[in-house]
Design a protein around this motif. Structure first.
Motif, PDB file in Angstrom:
ATOM      1  N   THR A  59       5.627 -42.569 -27.402  1.00 23.00           N
ATOM      2  CA  THR A  59       4.927 -41.081 -27.847  1.00 23.00           C
ATOM      3  C   THR A  59       5.901 -40.081 -28.089  1.00 23.00           C
ATOM      4  O   THR A  59       5.655 -39.271 -29.249  1.00 23.00           O
ATOM      5  N   VAL A 124      -0.477 -47.461 -26.676  1.00 21.74           N
ATOM      6  CA  VAL A 124      -0.048 -46.566 -27.654  1.00 21.74           C
ATOM      7  C   VAL A 124       0.396 -47.250 -28.964  1.00 21.74           C
ATOM      8  O   VAL A 124       1.138 -46.736 -29.775  1.00 21.74           O
ATOM      9  N   LEU A 415      -3.682 -42.565 -30.919  1.00 19.79           N
ATOM     10  CA  LEU A 415      -2.302 -42.437 -30.086  1.00 19.79           C
ATOM     11  C   LEU A 415      -2.730 -41.462 -28.777  1.00 19.79           C
ATOM     12  O   LEU A 415      -2.224 -41.802 -27.565  1.00 19.79           O
ATOM     13  N   CYS A 416      -3.336 -40.295 -28.975  1.00 21.34           N
ATOM     14  CA  CYS A 416      -3.615 -39.401 -28.056  1.00 21.34           C
ATOM     15  C   CYS A 416      -4.583 -40.224 -26.966  1.00 21.34           C
ATOM     16  O   CYS A 416      -4.515 -39.769 -25.754  1.00 21.34           O
ATOM     17  N   ALA A 419      -2.359 -42.104 -24.893  1.00 16.55           N
ATOM     18  CA  ALA A 419      -1.561 -41.234 -23.846  1.00 16.55           C
ATOM     19  C   ALA A 419      -2.525 -40.605 -22.635  1.00 16.55           C
ATOM     20  O   ALA A 419      -1.962 -40.623 -21.639  1.00 16.55           O
TER      21      ALA A 419
END
Length: 454
Positions: A59, A124, A415-416, A419
Motif C-alpha cells: 500500500t 491488496v 485497494l482500500c 487495507a
C-alpha cells in the motif's frame, strides 16, 4: 473463453486464503499435538496480523511510488512463497524447540508467518488485479476465495482431525495412612484422541498443490484481454492497445490516484471510452469501509482467537464440526451473493448486526469456559456449531457484497478494501492476544474429566 476465464478466476481465488484456512481447519488436530495446545489459535491469529507488514508495504509503495511495484510480478513472488512454505510445513510442522525454557512449535509458527504474509498480501494484490478483467469475473473470484475455505474443510472432514472419545482409565496410586503406604486404584475418565485417517504431512502437501493450481491459473489469467483493452478495441480498433495496467493515463478509467490516499475520488461523469463508475457520498463510503473493518476484525481476529475455548468444552467433535462447517459457510455465502446480490446498505447493516450477535454468543461461551451454557446437553453441541456457521456465513456475505459494490467504483476502492480488511483483522488480534495469553481470561479443561454444576 468466458467459461474458461470464469474457471481460471475461481481457481485463482482459491489461492488467496487457502493456506491460512487450511491451518484453521487443521487446528483441532494440531492442538492435541503441539505444545501450545488450547492457546494455539491465539498464536496463529497474532502471527497472521503481524504479517500485515506485507500489505502495508504494498500500500505504501502504491501511495508514494506509484507504478514502481507491478502487481503481476508481486503475485508471482507471493504465490511461489506460499507453495514453498506449504511444502516445508509438511515436513517441519511437528518440530519443537525451547523458548525461555518452555517448548514451542517454532518451525510451525515461523512458517505460519510466511503463509500469513502470502495470504494477507493477496488482499491488496489479487483484488486490484481482478479489476483488470471484466466485472462479471469478480464474483467468480469471490467464490474461489470461498472455496479456499471449503476445500480444506472437506479434506479435514475426510481426515477426521481432532476426533476423540472418553475412556475409563484405572491407575495404581500410593495411599499413605500415617507411617504405612499401601497401593490402591483410582478410576477416572480421560480423553483419547482417535488417529486421523491421514497425517498433517499429506494435508499440507494437498494445500501446496492448491497453491500450484492458483499459480497456473494466474499465469493464464494474466494473459487475458483486459477491460481497457476491450474498450480501446471497440473505440479505436487501429490504435495501439495498452497492455499494462500501470500504463494507464492518470485521468483514465481505473487509473491509480497519484496523490493522497489510494482510495478513489469521484471524477464526475465518465468520458467516452471510460468505464462507468458508481458514485457514493462520503458517509456511505465511510459506512462501507466500517463494515469491512468491523466484520474482518470479528472473523479474522477476535473470534478465531477463542474458538477452541468456545467449542472444546462441548467436546472435540463439536470443535471439529465448528471449524470445518464454518469454513464451508464462506463459499456458500459467496454463491448466495452471486444468485441473490443485495446492494442495499441497510440490508448489509442488518446482516452485519445479526452476524455480530452470533459472534457475541460464541464469545460468551468462550468466556464461560470450561462450563458454558448447555454444556452437558447435546443441544449445546448443536447450538454452538450452528452459531459458528451462521456467524461466518452472514459476515462473509457482507464482505463479498461490499467488495462487489466497491468494484463498481475503481481500482483504488478495492485497494482500500484490502487495507481496511487487514486493519480490522489486526486490531481484533491485538485486542485478543493479551486477553488469552497474558491475562488468562479464558480457561481450558479436559472435556472427559470435566465436572460442571447442573
Amino acid at each position: 473463453m468466458a467459461l474458461l476465464t470464469h474457471l481460471l478466476a475461481c481457481v485463482f481465488g482459491t489461492g488467496s486464503w487457502v493456506a491460512i484456512n487450511g491451518l484453521w481447519v487443521e487446528v483441532p488436530l494440531l492442538v492435541t499435538a503441539l505444545p501450545e495446545q488450547w492457546d494455539l489459535p491465539s498464536y496463529i491469529t497474532i502471527i497472521i496480523q503481524t504479517a500485515n507488514v506485507g500489505p502495508l508495504f504494498v500500500t505504501l509503495m502504491y501511495r508514494f511510488r506509484p507504478g514502481l511495484l507491478k502487481e503481476v510480478p508481486v503475485i508471482y513472488v507471493i504465490v511461489s512463497t506460499g507453495i514453498l512454505s506449504c511444502v516445508l510445513l509438511a515436513f517441519l510442522w511437528s518440530h519443537t524447540s525451547p523458548v525461555g525454557g518452555v517448548p514451542h512449535s517454532t518451525a510451525f509458527l515461523v512458517l505460519t508467518f510466511f503463509l500469513s504474509l502470502v495470504d494477507c498480501t493477496s488482499s491488496v494484490t489479487f483484488l486490484p488485479f481482478m479489476m483488470q478483467l471484466q466485472p462479471r469475473y469478480l464474483t467468480t473470484f469471490f467464490i474461489g476465495e470461498g472455496l479456499s475455505g471449503l476445500i480444506p474443510a472437506v479434506i479435514a472432514l475426510g481426515q477426521g482431525s481432532g476426533i476423540s472419545k472418553c475412556v475409563n482409565v484405572t491407575r495404581v496410586v500410593n495411599i499413605t495412612f500415617g507411617n504405612e503406604t499401601t497401593e490402591g486404584s483410582v478410576s477416572q475418565m480421560e480423553t483419547r484422541y482417535l488417529p486421523a485417517n491421514f497425517p498433517p504431512f499429506l494435508f499440507f502437501l494437498l494445500t501446496a498443490a492448491m497453491m500450484v493450481a492458483c499459480l497456473v491459473a494466474f499465469f493464464f489469467l494474466s494473459r487475458q484481454p483486459k477491460v481497457w483493452e476491450l474498450s480501446q478495441q471497440q473505440l479505436f480498433p487501429s490504435s495501439i492497445i495498452l497492455s499494462s495496467f500501470d500504463q494507464l493515463p492518470e485521468d483514465g478509467a481505473g487509473s491509480r490516484d497519484r496523490g493522497g490516499c489510494p482510495c478513489p475520488k469521484d471524477t464526475g461523469q465518465p468520458e467516452k471510452g471510460q468505464l462507468e463508475k458508481v458514485s457514493f457520498s462520503a458517509a456511505k463510503l465511510a459506512f462501507i469501509y466500517f463494515l469491512i473493518a468491523w466484520t474482518s476484525s470479528l472473523t479474522n481476529g477476535v473470534l478465531p482467537s477463542v474458538q477452541s475455548y468456545s467449542c472444546l468444552p462441548y467436546g472435540n467433535t463439536a470443535y471439529h464440526l465448528s471449524a470445518t462447517l464454518s469454513s464451508m459457510a464462506n463459499p456458500i455465502a459467496c454463491i448466495v451473493a452471486m444468485l441473490l446480490p443485495g446492494r442495499s446498505l441497510a440490508l448489509l447493516g442488518v446482516l452485519a448486526a445479526a452476524g455480530t450477535a452470533f459472534g457475541a454468543y460464541n464469545m460468551a461461551m468462550a468466556a464461560m469456559s470450561p462450563c458454558p451454557l448447555l454444556q452437558p446437553s447435546p443441544w449445546g453441541d448443536a447450538v454452538i456449531v450452528l452459531s459458528w456457521v451462521l456467524f461466518t456465513g452472514t459476515l462473509s456475505y457482507v464482505k463479498v457484497m461490499a467488495g462487489v459494490i466497491l468494484r463498481s467504483r475503481s481500482h483504488g476502492a478495492l485497494l482500500c478494501y484490502g487495507a481496511m480488511e487487514q486493519l480490522g483483522s489486526l486490531l481484533g488480534a491485538l485486542l485478543m492476544f493479551p486477553l488469552v495469553n497474558v491475562y488468562g481470561f479464558f480457561q481450558s479443561a479436559d472435556y472427559c474429566s470435566l465436572r460442571c454444576p447442573g
